[in-house]
Write a protein that holds these residues in place. Structure first.
Motif, short mmCIF file in Angstrom:
data_model
loop_
_atom_site.label_atom_id
_atom_site.label_comp_id
_atom_site.label_asym_id
_atom_site.label_seq_id
_atom_site.Cartn_x
_atom_site.Cartn_y
_atom_site.Cartn_z
N LEU A 193 0.62 -1.25 0.06
CA LEU A 193 -0.02 0.08 -0.19
C LEU A 193 0.59 1.30 -0.04
O LEU A 193 0.49 2.38 -0.86
N ALA A 194 1.85 1.17 0.69
CA ALA A 194 2.88 2.46 0.75
C ALA A 194 3.54 2.62 -0.51
O ALA A 194 3.71 3.76 -0.90
N GLY A 195 3.94 1.69 -1.22
CA GLY A 195 4.57 1.45 -2.50
C GLY A 195 3.58 2.29 -3.50
O GLY A 195 3.94 3.35 -4.36
N VAL A 196 2.17 1.81 -3.54
CA VAL A 196 1.13 2.29 -4.50
C VAL A 196 1.05 3.96 -4.21
O VAL A 196 0.88 4.65 -5.11
N VAL A 197 0.84 4.21 -2.72
CA VAL A 197 0.72 5.47 -2.56
C VAL A 197 1.79 6.35 -3.01
O VAL A 197 1.84 7.47 -3.70
N ALA A 198 3.17 5.93 -2.79
CA ALA A 198 4.31 6.74 -3.20
C ALA A 198 4.41 6.88 -4.81
O ALA A 198 4.78 8.20 -5.08
N LYS A 199 4.04 5.86 -5.47
CA LYS A 199 4.06 5.78 -6.83
C LYS A 199 2.95 6.99 -7.25
O LYS A 199 3.14 7.58 -8.10
N LEU A 200 1.75 6.78 -6.92
CA LEU A 200 0.79 7.67 -7.19
C LEU A 200 1.12 9.38 -6.74
O LEU A 200 0.91 10.00 -7.60
N ALA A 217 -4.35 12.84 -15.19
CA ALA A 217 -4.68 14.27 -14.56
C ALA A 217 -3.97 14.52 -13.22
O ALA A 217 -4.00 15.71 -13.12
N LEU A 218 -3.90 13.55 -12.56
CA LEU A 218 -2.93 13.78 -11.30
C LEU A 218 -1.51 14.25 -11.45
O LEU A 218 -0.99 15.10 -10.56
N ALA A 219 -1.16 14.00 -12.77
CA ALA A 219 0.07 14.78 -12.93
C ALA A 219 0.36 16.22 -13.04
O ALA A 219 1.31 16.84 -12.95
N GLY A 220 -1.04 16.69 -13.50
CA GLY A 220 -0.91 18.13 -13.70
C GLY A 220 -1.01 18.95 -12.25
O GLY A 220 -1.07 20.24 -12.32
N VAL A 221 -1.36 18.51 -11.25
CA VAL A 221 -1.36 18.66 -9.87
C VAL A 221 0.04 18.92 -9.42
O VAL A 221 1.00 18.07 -9.54
N PRO A 222 0.52 20.11 -8.96
CA PRO A 222 1.97 20.31 -8.47
C PRO A 222 2.30 19.13 -7.41
O PRO A 222 1.73 18.77 -6.36
N LEU A 223 3.42 18.70 -7.27
CA LEU A 223 4.00 17.83 -6.41
C LEU A 223 3.78 18.37 -4.71
O LEU A 223 3.53 17.51 -4.03
N ALA A 224 4.14 19.89 -4.70
CA ALA A 224 4.01 20.26 -3.53
C ALA A 224 2.41 19.91 -2.89
O ALA A 224 2.01 19.77 -1.70
N LEU A 271 -0.97 14.50 1.30
CA LEU A 271 -0.53 13.13 1.90
C LEU A 271 -0.21 13.33 3.46
O LEU A 271 -0.66 12.76 4.19
N ALA A 272 0.42 14.47 3.50
CA ALA A 272 0.76 14.83 4.93
C ALA A 272 -0.42 15.12 5.79
O ALA A 272 -0.28 14.60 7.00
N VAL A 273 -1.48 15.77 5.38
CA VAL A 273 -2.73 15.72 6.19
C VAL A 273 -3.23 14.90 6.40
O VAL A 273 -3.68 14.49 7.51
N ALA A 274 -3.27 13.75 5.41
CA ALA A 274 -3.97 12.73 5.77
C ALA A 274 -3.44 11.67 6.59
O ALA A 274 -3.78 11.11 7.46
N VAL A 275 -1.93 11.52 6.50
CA VAL A 275 -1.16 10.80 7.49
C VAL A 275 -1.44 11.43 8.81
O VAL A 275 -1.38 10.68 9.86
#
Length: 118
Positions: free
Chosen positions: A58-65, A72-79, A85-89
């Motif tokens: 699961l961590a690997g899939v989330v990290a890859k995403l 379309a997710l690639a259009g969202v800035p990495l930050a 992810l940080a808020v969810a964790v």
């Protein structure tokens, strides 16, 4: 030349195919898991190993995403993706029973950041 089977040419073929090729193969394993899980000790080393492998996958899939976002997710800035992810964790670390809340809040941060910066 063989004649087509009338049932397979009808409107029900996609549903039959879905049942035969998607539902049944996975349902068999779920029912077998239910039958065999009754005899497992919750604290066994094997079950602990299974939990660790599932968590790592699961961590690997989330990290890859997040890091190599597709579509379309690639259009969202990495930050923004990292912030979501940080808020969810953080929500999960505050209360481990609120995983669904963490997912919803993480998605809200992701969508809000994409709209705000997009």
């Amino acid at each position: 030349m063989t004649l087509p089977i009338a049932f397979l040419d009808g409107p029900w073929w996609p549903y039959l195919a879905l049942l035969l090729f998607a539902v049944l193969p996975t349902e068999i394993w779920r029912w077998l898991a239910v039958v065999f899980a009754r005899r497992l000790d919750e604290n066994s080393p094997w079950l602990e190993w299974v939990r660790l492998v599932a968590t790592a996958l699961l961590a690997g899939v989330v990290a890859k995403l997040v890091l190599a976002a597709p579509g379309a997710l690639a259009g969202v800035p990495l930050a923004v993706r990292l912030a979501a992810l940080a808020v969810a964790v953080t929500v999960v670390l505050i209360d481990r029973r609120k995983v669904m809340l963490a997912v919803v809040i993480g998605e809200a941060v992701l969508i809000g950041g994409a709209v705000w910066l997009g």
